[in-house]
Design a protein around this motif. Structure first.
Motif, PDB file in Angstrom:
ATOM      1  N   GLN A 130       0.989  -1.188   0.026  1.00  0.00           N
ATOM      2  CA  GLN A 130      -0.060   0.005  -0.085  1.00  0.00           C
ATOM      3  C   GLN A 130       0.764   1.378   0.054  1.00  0.00           C
ATOM      4  OE1 GLN A 130      -3.625   0.194   2.659  1.00  0.00           O
ATOM      5  NE2 GLN A 130      -2.504   1.973   3.400  1.00  0.00           N
ATOM      6  N   ARG A 131       0.975   1.993  -1.119  1.00  0.00           N
ATOM      7  CA  ARG A 131       1.907   3.228  -1.322  1.00  0.00           C
ATOM      8  C   ARG A 131       1.208   4.218  -0.361  1.00  0.00           C
ATOM      9  NH1 ARG A 131       4.487   5.751  -6.585  1.00  0.00           N
ATOM     10  NH2 ARG A 131       5.261   3.673  -6.791  1.00  0.00           N
ATOM     11  N   THR A 141       5.638  -4.293   7.114  1.00  0.00           N
ATOM     12  CA  THR A 141       6.770  -3.920   7.096  1.00  0.00           C
ATOM     13  C   THR A 141       6.338  -2.239   6.872  1.00  0.00           C
ATOM     14  OG1 THR A 141       8.315  -5.617   7.087  1.00  0.00           O
ATOM     15  CG2 THR A 141       9.188  -3.567   6.435  1.00  0.00           C
ATOM     16  N   VAL A 142       6.944  -1.191   7.451  1.00  0.00           N
ATOM     17  CA  VAL A 142       6.880  -0.005   6.887  1.00  0.00           C
ATOM     18  C   VAL A 142       8.032   0.591   6.124  1.00  0.00           C
ATOM     19  CG1 VAL A 142       5.743   2.389   7.516  1.00  0.00           C
ATOM     20  CG2 VAL A 142       4.871   0.576   8.621  1.00  0.00           C
ATOM     21  N   PHE A 143       7.984   1.116   5.016  1.00  0.00           N
ATOM     22  CA  PHE A 143       9.267   1.659   4.555  1.00  0.00           C
ATOM     23  C   PHE A 143       8.918   3.507   4.777  1.00  0.00           C
ATOM     24  CE2 PHE A 143      10.554   3.819   0.363  1.00  0.00           C
ATOM     25  CZ  PHE A 143      11.934   4.110   0.838  1.00  0.00           C
ATOM     26  N   VAL A 144      10.119   3.818   5.343  1.00  0.00           N
ATOM     27  CA  VAL A 144       9.930   5.247   5.598  1.00  0.00           C
ATOM     28  C   VAL A 144      11.035   5.945   4.561  1.00  0.00           C
ATOM     29  CG1 VAL A 144       9.861   7.005   7.243  1.00  0.00           C
ATOM     30  CG2 VAL A 144       8.901   4.896   7.930  1.00  0.00           C
ATOM     31  N   ALA A 145      10.675   6.844   3.363  1.00  0.00           N
ATOM     32  CA  ALA A 145      11.709   7.110   2.648  1.00  0.00           C
ATOM     33  C   ALA A 145      12.466   8.274   3.435  1.00  0.00           C
ATOM     34  CB  ALA A 145      10.768   7.662   1.577  1.00  0.00           C
ATOM     35  N   PRO A 146      13.738   8.248   2.867  1.00  0.00           N
ATOM     36  CA  PRO A 146      14.221   7.743   1.663  1.00  0.00           C
ATOM     37  C   PRO A 146      15.157   6.571   2.300  1.00  0.00           C
ATOM     38  CG  PRO A 146      15.726   9.350   2.449  1.00  0.00           C
ATOM     39  CD  PRO A 146      14.675   9.709   3.408  1.00  0.00           C
ATOM     40  N   ALA A 147      15.254   6.243   3.536  1.00  0.00           N
ATOM     41  CA  ALA A 147      16.291   5.097   4.073  1.00  0.00           C
ATOM     42  C   ALA A 147      15.965   4.533   5.103  1.00  0.00           C
ATOM     43  CB  ALA A 147      17.681   5.528   3.668  1.00  0.00           C
ATOM     44  N   SER A 148      14.827   4.425   5.486  1.00  0.00           N
ATOM     45  CA  SER A 148      14.706   3.731   6.720  1.00  0.00           C
ATOM     46  C   SER A 148      13.362   2.705   6.670  1.00  0.00           C
ATOM     47  CB  SER A 148      14.333   4.827   7.795  1.00  0.00           C
ATOM     48  OG  SER A 148      14.127   4.420   8.908  1.00  0.00           O
ATOM     49  N   ILE A 181      10.180  -5.106  -3.250  1.00  0.00           N
ATOM     50  CA  ILE A 181      11.423  -4.522  -4.009  1.00  0.00           C
ATOM     51  C   ILE A 181      11.076  -3.687  -5.105  1.00  0.00           C
ATOM     52  CG2 ILE A 181      13.545  -5.410  -4.895  1.00  0.00           C
ATOM     53  CD1 ILE A 181      13.247  -5.767  -1.707  1.00  0.00           C
ATOM     54  N   VAL A 182       9.904  -4.164  -5.812  1.00  0.00           N
ATOM     55  CA  VAL A 182       9.588  -3.602  -6.927  1.00  0.00           C
ATOM     56  C   VAL A 182       9.094  -2.342  -6.606  1.00  0.00           C
ATOM     57  CG1 VAL A 182       8.046  -3.737  -8.954  1.00  0.00           C
ATOM     58  CG2 VAL A 182       9.303  -5.733  -8.390  1.00  0.00           C
ATOM     59  N   GLU A 183       8.252  -2.100  -5.522  1.00  0.00           N
ATOM     60  CA  GLU A 183       7.525  -0.983  -4.978  1.00  0.00           C
ATOM     61  C   GLU A 183       8.449  -0.072  -4.666  1.00  0.00           C
ATOM     62  OE1 GLU A 183       4.695   1.840  -4.430  1.00  0.00           O
ATOM     63  OE2 GLU A 183       4.400  -0.009  -5.301  1.00  0.00           O
ATOM     64  N   MET A 207      10.915   5.304  -5.377  1.00  0.00           N
ATOM     65  CA  MET A 207      11.873   6.321  -5.120  1.00  0.00           C
ATOM     66  C   MET A 207      12.258   6.857  -6.623  1.00  0.00           C
ATOM     67  SD  MET A 207      12.165   6.608  -2.087  1.00  0.00           S
ATOM     68  CE  MET A 207      13.740   7.615  -2.102  1.00  0.00           C
ATOM     69  N   VAL A 208      12.539   5.937  -7.748  1.00  0.00           N
ATOM     70  CA  VAL A 208      12.684   6.552  -8.885  1.00  0.00           C
ATOM     71  C   VAL A 208      11.733   7.569  -9.195  1.00  0.00           C
ATOM     72  CG1 VAL A 208      12.918   6.238 -11.372  1.00  0.00           C
ATOM     73  CG2 VAL A 208      13.871   4.674  -9.701  1.00  0.00           C
TER      74      VAL A 208
END
Length: 422
Positions: A219-220, A246-253, A368-370, A375-376
């Motif tokens: 979920q973006r 899991t939560v991806f917190v941009a840019p690197a966490s 990984i794809v997301e 980020m791109v």
């Protein structure tokens, strides 16, 4: 897969590289507080986004983060005298305070007036959660420091294992958000067990599933994305699912699914294009969260035993990461001790910057794809003048967290009422 141009856009952080400029709009974790604990103590080197820095704590306990090289003749300030609320260059005695003001010039006559005309590059600093943070972007874009999700208050215990890893930040981040690999690479440390949820012991993390092929859903969000790795639980498999969100917190966490005693997180500082300061964090209630030394011992990331005094790993490609083949024959999956060391062996052997044009991704690589797409897209938008991802109105909401739970199949993991382990 990404094109070569997209891969460079994602990975490169030095100089005017767009990703590095985007990262400069975020407060950067420059070093650990423990590295500069002593007022008037030894200054240390730090390198962030390809820029060489010196970090020191002055007589009054304030921390300075500034250009390593003296503005006079560019000698290193790491060797300088840290005294009387300033860092004095050994070469000619020029002295700078934590804000970069040149306050003394031993080599210049007072009448010259030069001392009031020179400033040294220094960055705004904040200490929080065991780190020294600096804002390295343009002053006009600086936002007020806000505590990260893994250190919401000063009462929370934060224990950090640090390793300097000779590869690009993005392949490390991808490892932290890749839940599928844990069922293989970490299977001797994250052990399937007949438990009702993830548990922590002194030697292992237990999980209530033997399923090695999770279903992935994402979920973006404006700050990054959430995703779920959904596995078949050992108990109640007909009616329930084991969810690790899991939560991806941009840019690197990343906020990593917790166990029953403490929460887990990761933050990566891009040193340059091919080196990263990796930080693996346990956080939560001081009564149940391991202290720093216990945490580092559990991870086999102890200073003096697993990493040197500058946090460089003693396990390397040259010594095969101290892999024990007899241990593998005896049942250990990798023969490499410590969760981050197992990861490190994978990340480093991908090369200094992974060539993603050769990837062959599957269903388990959805996160990984997301990450790559988001980020791109984010850096391309930033190049066109858009607000950076994860900043201002795009910041992660307070209280949002990762979680793991065995939940009924009819419950949407996105709506599950999760709270940090307290």
């Amino acid at each position: 897969m990404l094109s070569t141009e997209e891969n460079d856009l994602l990975c490169r952080v030095e100089g005017t590289a767009p990703m590095g400029q985007l990262m400069r709009r975020h407060w950067q974790a420059v070093c650990l507080t423990e590295e500069v604990n002593e007022p008037d103590g030894k200054p240390i080197r730090a390198r962030v986004l390809g820029e060489d820095l010196v970090v020191f704590r002055n007589t009054e306990g304030q921390v300075g983060v500034m250009d390593e090289f003296c503005p006079h003749r560019r000698a290193s300030l790491v060797y300088g005298r840290n005294e009387n609320c300033g860092l004095r260059c050994l070469y000619h005695g020029w002295k700078m305070d934590v804000e970069g003001h040149v306050v003394e010039m031993n080599s210049e006559p007072v009448a010259s007036g030069l001392v009031g005309k020179v400033n040294h590059k220094a960055y705004p600093v904040k200490e929080w959660g065991g780190f020294v943070w600096a804002y390295m972007g343009p002053r006009e874009t600086m936002t007020e420091f806000e505590p990260p999700a893994w250190a919401p208050t000063e009462a929370v215990r934060v224990s950090i294992a640090k390793i300097i890893i000779p590869c690009n930040w993005a392949q490390i981040l991808e490892g932290q958000i890749d839940s599928a690999h844990s069922s293989s690479l970490h299977s001797s440390d994250m052990v399937p067990a007949r438990v009702d949820g993830a548990k922590a012991t002194d030697t292992n993390w237990l999980r209530p599933s033997t399923d090695k092929a999770p279903r992935m859903q994402t979920q973006r969000e404006s700050y990054g994305f959430r995703y779920a790795a959904i596995r078949r639980p050992i108990h109640q498999a007909a009616t329930h699912e084991y969810v690790r969100s899991t939560v991806f917190v941009a840019p690197a966490s990343a906020l990593i699914p917790p166990n029953d005693l403490y929460n887990v997180a990761n933050i990566n500082t891009a040193i340059d294009d091919t080196h990263t300061a990796f930080h693996f964090i346990a956080w939560g209630n001081p009564s149940t969260t391991p202290d720093t030394q216990t945490w580092r011992k559990f991870l086999s990331a102890q200073v003096g035993e697993d990493v040197d005094a500058q946090f460089n790993p003693l396990r390397t490609v040259a010594n095969d990461f101290l892999q024990d083949r007899q241990s593998m024959k005896d049942g250990n999956f990798t023969g490499i001790t410590g969760i981050p060391n197992q990861d490190m062996a994978m990340w480093i052997t991908m090369g200094p910057i992974a060539d993603r044009t050769h990837d062959r991704l599957g269903a388990s690589d959805l996160a990984i794809v997301e990450f790559r797409r988001q980020m791109v897209d984010a850096v391309q938008s930033f190049m066109k003048g858009a607000e950076p991802i994860g900043v201002g109105s795009h910041r992660i909401p307070r209280g949002l967290c990762s979680y793991q739970a065995v939940i009924p199949k009819e419950v949407d993991w996105r709506a599950y009422p999760a709270n940090p382990v307290a």
